[in-house]
Design a protein around this motif. Structure first.
Motif, PDB file in Angstrom:
ATOM      1  N   VAL A 160       0.876  -1.170   0.000  1.00 25.54           N
ATOM      2  CA  VAL A 160       0.000   0.000   0.000  1.00 25.54           C
ATOM      3  C   VAL A 160       0.912   1.218   0.000  1.00 25.54           C
ATOM      4  O   VAL A 160       1.590   1.494   0.993  1.00 25.54           O
ATOM      5  CB  VAL A 160      -0.944   0.010   1.221  1.00 25.54           C
ATOM      6  N   LEU A 161       0.930   1.950  -1.103  1.00 26.14           N
ATOM      7  CA  LEU A 161       1.918   2.998  -1.325  1.00 26.14           C
ATOM      8  C   LEU A 161       1.238   4.328  -1.592  1.00 26.14           C
ATOM      9  O   LEU A 161       0.407   4.440  -2.501  1.00 26.14           O
ATOM     10  CB  LEU A 161       2.805   2.636  -2.519  1.00 26.14           C
ATOM     11  N   ASP A 162       1.597   5.338  -0.807  1.00 28.55           N
ATOM     12  CA  ASP A 162       1.038   6.678  -0.980  1.00 28.55           C
ATOM     13  C   ASP A 162       2.076   7.540  -1.693  1.00 28.55           C
ATOM     14  O   ASP A 162       3.106   7.886  -1.124  1.00 28.55           O
ATOM     15  CB  ASP A 162       0.693   7.268   0.394  1.00 28.55           C
ATOM     16  N   GLU A 163       1.812   7.861  -2.954  1.00 30.22           N
ATOM     17  CA  GLU A 163       2.693   8.691  -3.784  1.00 30.22           C
ATOM     18  C   GLU A 163       4.146   8.188  -3.782  1.00 30.22           C
ATOM     19  O   GLU A 163       5.073   8.915  -3.430  1.00 30.22           O
ATOM     20  CB  GLU A 163       2.645  10.144  -3.305  1.00 30.22           C
ATOM     21  N   PRO A 164       4.369   6.951  -4.214  1.00 28.42           N
ATOM     22  CA  PRO A 164       5.734   6.401  -4.143  1.00 28.42           C
ATOM     23  C   PRO A 164       6.725   7.047  -5.099  1.00 28.42           C
ATOM     24  O   PRO A 164       7.939   6.927  -4.902  1.00 28.42           O
ATOM     25  CB  PRO A 164       5.529   4.924  -4.488  1.00 28.42           C
ATOM     26  N   PHE A 165       6.236   7.741  -6.142  1.00 32.69           N
ATOM     27  CA  PHE A 165       7.143   8.317  -7.136  1.00 32.69           C
ATOM     28  C   PHE A 165       7.411   9.807  -6.896  1.00 32.69           C
ATOM     29  O   PHE A 165       8.154  10.421  -7.654  1.00 32.69           O
ATOM     30  CB  PHE A 165       6.579   8.118  -8.542  1.00 32.69           C
ATOM     31  N   GLU A 166       6.836  10.357  -5.861  1.00 34.33           N
ATOM     32  CA  GLU A 166       7.000  11.774  -5.580  1.00 34.33           C
ATOM     33  C   GLU A 166       8.469  12.103  -5.294  1.00 34.33           C
ATOM     34  O   GLU A 166       9.109  11.476  -4.451  1.00 34.33           O
ATOM     35  CB  GLU A 166       6.145  12.150  -4.362  1.00 34.33           C
ATOM     36  N   ALA A 167       9.004  13.098  -6.030  1.00 37.17           N
ATOM     37  CA  ALA A 167      10.374  13.598  -5.848  1.00 37.17           C
ATOM     38  C   ALA A 167      11.450  12.580  -6.192  1.00 37.17           C
ATOM     39  O   ALA A 167      12.620  12.770  -5.857  1.00 37.17           O
ATOM     40  CB  ALA A 167      10.583  14.094  -4.417  1.00 37.17           C
ATOM     41  N   VAL A 168      11.097  11.501  -6.872  1.00 35.08           N
ATOM     42  CA  VAL A 168      12.066  10.472  -7.255  1.00 35.08           C
ATOM     43  C   VAL A 168      12.615  10.793  -8.640  1.00 35.08           C
ATOM     44  O   VAL A 168      11.864  11.154  -9.546  1.00 35.08           O
ATOM     45  CB  VAL A 168      11.404   9.074  -7.237  1.00 35.08           C
ATOM     46  N   ASP A 169      13.918  10.662  -8.814  1.00 41.90           N
ATOM     47  CA  ASP A 169      14.531  10.974 -10.094  1.00 41.90           C
ATOM     48  C   ASP A 169      14.104   9.974 -11.165  1.00 41.90           C
ATOM     49  O   ASP A 169      13.659   8.862 -10.851  1.00 41.90           O
ATOM     50  CB  ASP A 169      16.060  10.985  -9.967  1.00 41.90           C
ATOM     51  N   PRO A 170      14.200  10.345 -12.458  1.00 37.29           N
ATOM     52  CA  PRO A 170      13.674   9.497 -13.535  1.00 37.29           C
ATOM     53  C   PRO A 170      14.243   8.088 -13.567  1.00 37.29           C
ATOM     54  O   PRO A 170      13.504   7.116 -13.787  1.00 37.29           O
ATOM     55  CB  PRO A 170      14.026  10.274 -14.807  1.00 37.29           C
ATOM     56  N   LEU A 171      15.549   7.927 -13.372  1.00 39.42           N
ATOM     57  CA  LEU A 171      16.135   6.588 -13.432  1.00 39.42           C
ATOM     58  C   LEU A 171      15.651   5.723 -12.274  1.00 39.42           C
ATOM     59  O   LEU A 171      15.342   4.533 -12.450  1.00 39.42           O
ATOM     60  CB  LEU A 171      17.662   6.677 -13.427  1.00 39.42           C
ATOM     61  N   SER A 172      15.560   6.307 -11.077  1.00 38.40           N
ATOM     62  CA  SER A 172      15.036   5.555  -9.934  1.00 38.40           C
ATOM     63  C   SER A 172      13.565   5.225 -10.136  1.00 38.40           C
ATOM     64  O   SER A 172      13.095   4.164  -9.720  1.00 38.40           O
ATOM     65  CB  SER A 172      15.214   6.356  -8.641  1.00 38.40           C
TER      66      SER A 172
END
Length: 253
Positions: A160-172
């Protein structure tokens, strides 16, 4: 019948006079990737918190593979990995120490914890000097990545993930996408809140939309595509945004 990965029944949460979550019923089938969408303030994070045992609802129940989150918390939490909103982490542990601590809390032996931590840190590009850095000094994106690693290390059946891609760089972000896709392909289940409709459309096979605390849509992506783009269906479900740009911001012209 297969036990649902997550069963939410009649969950309601209020804060004073404000109804944040309004009697939501939602079933997440095992082996599915569900995207949770909604405008700001729709109640997504509150629903997640009530679902995973971080905030007690005023009414309703949540079960993880048949385990009640509030009546059987230990059993339910062993089955799920959680990345909540505004994740609070032990600030004075390094990334590796945090994973080691969390893995041992879940009963893993030291060798297994080290092996899993090695893999997660390497894939999420938190190895080397980053794994020895205190969480206190992590950037927002690094905190998201170590939070995902914490959610995964005990090999849960539900994420259960709340905004897991927020502020993550493109490669990550690419690495995280591959992790989540592999997790679902191997039989895991994911519930992910996001404000990115493109991301949800590319990853998820079910979409649920909350508006003003109410579930207004819960459909397979294939069915949504028959009606139009996800953005079009979202606007239909959540309402057309008001366009005041011309009048209110005429001074920008």
């Amino acid at each position: 019948m297969t036990t649902p990965a997550l069963s939410i029944r009649g969950v309601r949460r209020t804060f004073g006079a404000k109804v944040a979550v309004d009697d939501v019923d939602l079933t997440i089938d095992a082996g599915t990737f569900t995207g949770l969408l909604g405008p700001n303030g729709a109640g997504k994070s509150t629903l997640i918190a009530c679902t995973v045992g971080l905030d007690r609802p005023d009414a309703g129940t949540a079960e993880v593979f048949g385990r009640d989150v509030w009546d059987e918390p230990d059993e339910a939490r062993r089955l799920m990995g959680v990345l909540p909103d505004n994740l609070a982490l032990p600030e004075y542990l390094s990334g590796r120490e945090l994973l080691g601590h969390w893995g041992r809390l879940h009963g893993l032996d030291a060798a297994e914890v080290d092996s899993r931590a090695d893999s997660l840190l390497r894939v999420l590009e938190l190895d080397g000097s980053a794994e020895r850095t205190l969480v206190l000094d992590y950037s927002t994106g690094m905190r998201k990545k170590i939070g995902i690693a914490v959610a995964l290390i005990h090999r849960p059946r539900l994420l259960v993930l709340d905004e897991p891609f927020e502020a993550v760089d493109p490669l990550s972000a690419i690495a995280i996408r591959r992790i989540l896709q592999s997790f679902v392909a191997s039989g895991g289940s994911v519930v992910m809140s996001s404000h990115s409709m493109l991301l949800v459309e590319s990853l998820c096979d079910v979409v649920s939309i909350l508006v003003s605390g109410q579930l207004v849509l819960d459909e397979p992506m294939a069915q949504i595509r028959q009606r139009g783009t996800l953005e079009e269906v979202f606007i239909e479900a959540a309402g057309q945004p008001q366009d005041h740009t011309h009048d209110e911001l005429s001074w920008l012209a």
